[in-house]
Design an enzyme around this catalytic site. Structure first.
Site, PDB file in Angstrom:
ATOM      1  N   SER A 162      -6.754  -1.231  -2.725  1.00 15.26           N
ATOM      2  CA  SER A 162      -5.826  -0.256  -2.171  1.00 15.26           C
ATOM      3  C   SER A 162      -4.803   0.167  -3.232  1.00 15.26           C
ATOM      4  CB  SER A 162      -5.164  -0.822  -0.917  1.00 15.26           C
ATOM      5  OG  SER A 162      -4.527   0.198  -0.173  1.00 15.26           O
ATOM      6  N   ASP A 202     -14.219   2.860   5.416  1.00 16.74           N
ATOM      7  CA  ASP A 202     -12.790   3.060   5.182  1.00 16.74           C
ATOM      8  C   ASP A 202     -12.446   4.512   5.513  1.00 16.74           C
ATOM      9  OD1 ASP A 202     -10.187   3.192   4.262  1.00 16.74           O
ATOM     10  OD2 ASP A 202     -10.629   2.422   2.258  1.00 16.74           O
ATOM     11  N   HIS A 233     -11.902  -1.034   4.489  1.00 14.01           N
ATOM     12  CA  HIS A 233     -10.961  -0.997   3.372  1.00 14.01           C
ATOM     13  C   HIS A 233     -10.962  -2.295   2.576  1.00 14.01           C
ATOM     14  CE1 HIS A 233      -7.538   0.961   1.449  1.00 14.01           C
ATOM     15  NE2 HIS A 233      -6.791  -0.109   1.599  1.00 14.01           N
TER      16      HIS A 233
END
Length: 523
Positions: free
Chosen positions: A205, A409, A488
């Protein structure tokens, strides 16, 4: 070669047998029902001979048999606070897990979560640490796919103000983040006598910003005593503008997965028309071609009338009130979660906010949250996206960089990563010259055989998937890997795929696998 549909570039598996179930290609038909006599087991770490226990490290030693709620021995580990001086004015929290793998004696792996302001203990407890307490589970369990089975791993809460690292934050940009982190890392290396170790940096991320900038600063030091950087991996990374990573791919991704979203035809027509009008689809069609176009298209501006990602998410909540853009196939009810992330349902307490947990980790009483409400960058991050700055140089200087992305994601999109790669120049060329469609194969393991016959594996989470789980493509020192069934957080959702990927990075070669993706036992 031009691929007009952005998603199509990863739908092509490139085999003559693509209509055959890819998960069964490598599996011979069963002959008879047989029991599996020999099984790999998670590492049992019960030795009292702690390799890293010295007068300098004794104050950080964690009692592996007394971690609250954990009913097994986690083994040797060290946790606490070390200063980030002289460039910072605070300290950073770490939890260091030595590996019992004899091949790991000359290396150290750093794990960073993103945010900015999200604790790396999220990665430890719910992704790739030696014990897991994932959403919807009753208690902590050993993690057969722990990265500590491969290498020595340290999880760090950074910058200051994140997790257990006391604030306030004093960083204005990624150069400040890197300077303060590397000051901390020198203290860490000195404390645990890790001088000259090969260093690998990983994260996900917003660590797509942290990791390349930290890696670049390490390489610029030209000091292999402390900063012997050998490779990086960033998953579902924030490496470009929101226009590229979120807004341009949002509607194409919705179209691909609308059998899950189930948004009505009126909304689909409306949102696709807006994506066309705002230039998002035209941008993707031009950007994701192999080799990349010259000149490269400019990403559309996100105007008030072009916030398509926000509109899709709002519509998704109407259909599925438990929609989770970190993992788009989540449905109600929320799974209770001791951290409240990435599942959105909070549990009865916040595990790391417990006083008994904080005591064993050698931190003062702290109002801990997995993603801090403390502002990390007071005026916003002043640095350019990492793909505009240090990332190409880090690829060139390590020739060992992996970008991973989960298909499920809906916050940062795999086509955003692909468009970004096609606009980067490294090692003499721009972008990938051919489509990243080669299949990523993860070996089968005994636990899947038990499932086949209806037996209950032990432990159940041993049974991470196997077979063709995504794609893996390498050019000029950069690998892009996509994982079909991951959101994610790739290590959480598809641990076998990420273990294979990271194993390859540790030997500075992109080979799947090296140290294996089945549970390892070095005892």
């Amino acid at each position: 070669m031009r691929i007009t549909s952005a998603i199509a570039s990863l739908l092509l598996v490139g085999t003559a047998t693509s209509l055959q179930n890819p998960h069964r290609r490598a599996v011979p038909p069963p002959l008879t029902h047989r029991s599996v006599a020999s099984r790999a087991v998670p590492v049992e770490r019960r030795s009292n001979d702690f390799e890293y226990l010295t007068n300098k490290t004794a104050r950080f030693l964690v009692n592996g048999t007394s971690i609250p709620e954990v009913d097994f021995d986690v083994g040797e580990s060290y946790a606490g606070l070390l200063p980030n001086t002289p460039t910072g004015n605070s300290s950073l929290f770490f939890w260091f897990f030595p590996s019992q793998n004899p091949d790991a004696s000359d290396e150290i792996t750093i794990w960073l979560n993103g945010g900015p302001g999200c604790s790396s203990l999220d990665g430890l407890l719910q992704e790739n640490g030696p014990f897991l307490w994932q959403p919807g589970t009753y208690k902590p369990v050993p993690n057969p796919y722990s990265w500590t089975n491969l290498t020595n791993v340290v999880y760090i809460d950074q910058p200051a103000g994140t997790g257990f690292s006391p604030g306030p934050s004093t960083v204005n940009d990624e150069e400040d983040v890197a300077a303060q982190f590397n000051s901390w890392f020198k203290h860490f290396v000195d404390t645990f006598d890790l001088h000259g170790r090969k260093v690998y940096i990983t994260g996900e991320s917003y660590a797509g910003m942290y990791v390349p900038y930290i890696a670049d600063a390490m390489l610029n030091e030209e000091d292999t005593t402390y900063f012997n950087l050998k490779g990086i991996q960033i998953n579902d990374p924030s490496i470009n503008s929101d226009s590229v990573m979120m807004y341009s791919p949002a509607v194409r991704h919705l179209n691909h997965y609308n059998n899950i979203f189930r948004l009505n035809s009126t909304f689909l027509s409306y949102i696709n028309g807006k994506a066309d009008k705002c230039g998002y689809n035209a941008f993707l069609d031009k950007a994701i071609t192999y080799p990349p176009p010259t000149p490269f298209p400019t990403a559309p501006e996100i105007t008030e009338d072009c916030q398509v990602w926000d509109e899709v998410v709002m519509a998704a909540y109407d259909i599925n009130p438990c929609f989770n853009y970190y993992h788009l196939i989540d449905f109600c009810p929320y799974l209770w979660d001791v951290l409240g992330f990435p599942s959105l349902g909070f549990g009865p307490d916040n595990y790391f906010n417990r006083s008994d947990v904080q005591k064993i980790l050698h931190v003062p009483p702290t109002d801990y949250s997995v993603c801090s409400e403390t502002v990390i960058f007071a005026n916003g991050d002043g640095s350019d996206p990492s793909s505009w700055g240090p990332l190409p140089s880090v690829i060139e200087r390590t020739n060992n960089t992996i970008i991973g992305h989960g298909w499920l994601d809906y916050l940062l999109f795999l086509n955003g990563s692909l468009a970004t790669i096609q606009n980067m120049t490294w090692n003499g060329k721009q972008g990938f010259q051919s489509p990243p469609v080669e299949p990523l194969f993860v070996p089968y393991h005994y636990g899947l055989a038990e499932l086949y016959w209806g037996d209950e594996p032990d432990p159940y989470n041993l049974d991470a998937g196997a077979g063709y789980l995504g794609t893996a493509h390498t050019e000029r020192g950069l690998t892009f890997s996509s994982v079909y069934l991951s959101g994610h957080e790739i290590p959480q959702y598809v641990p076998g795929a990420l273990t294979a990927s990271w194993s390859s990075c540790l030997v500075e070669l992109i080979v799947f696998p090296r140290r294996g993706t089945t549970p390892l036992n070095f005892s």
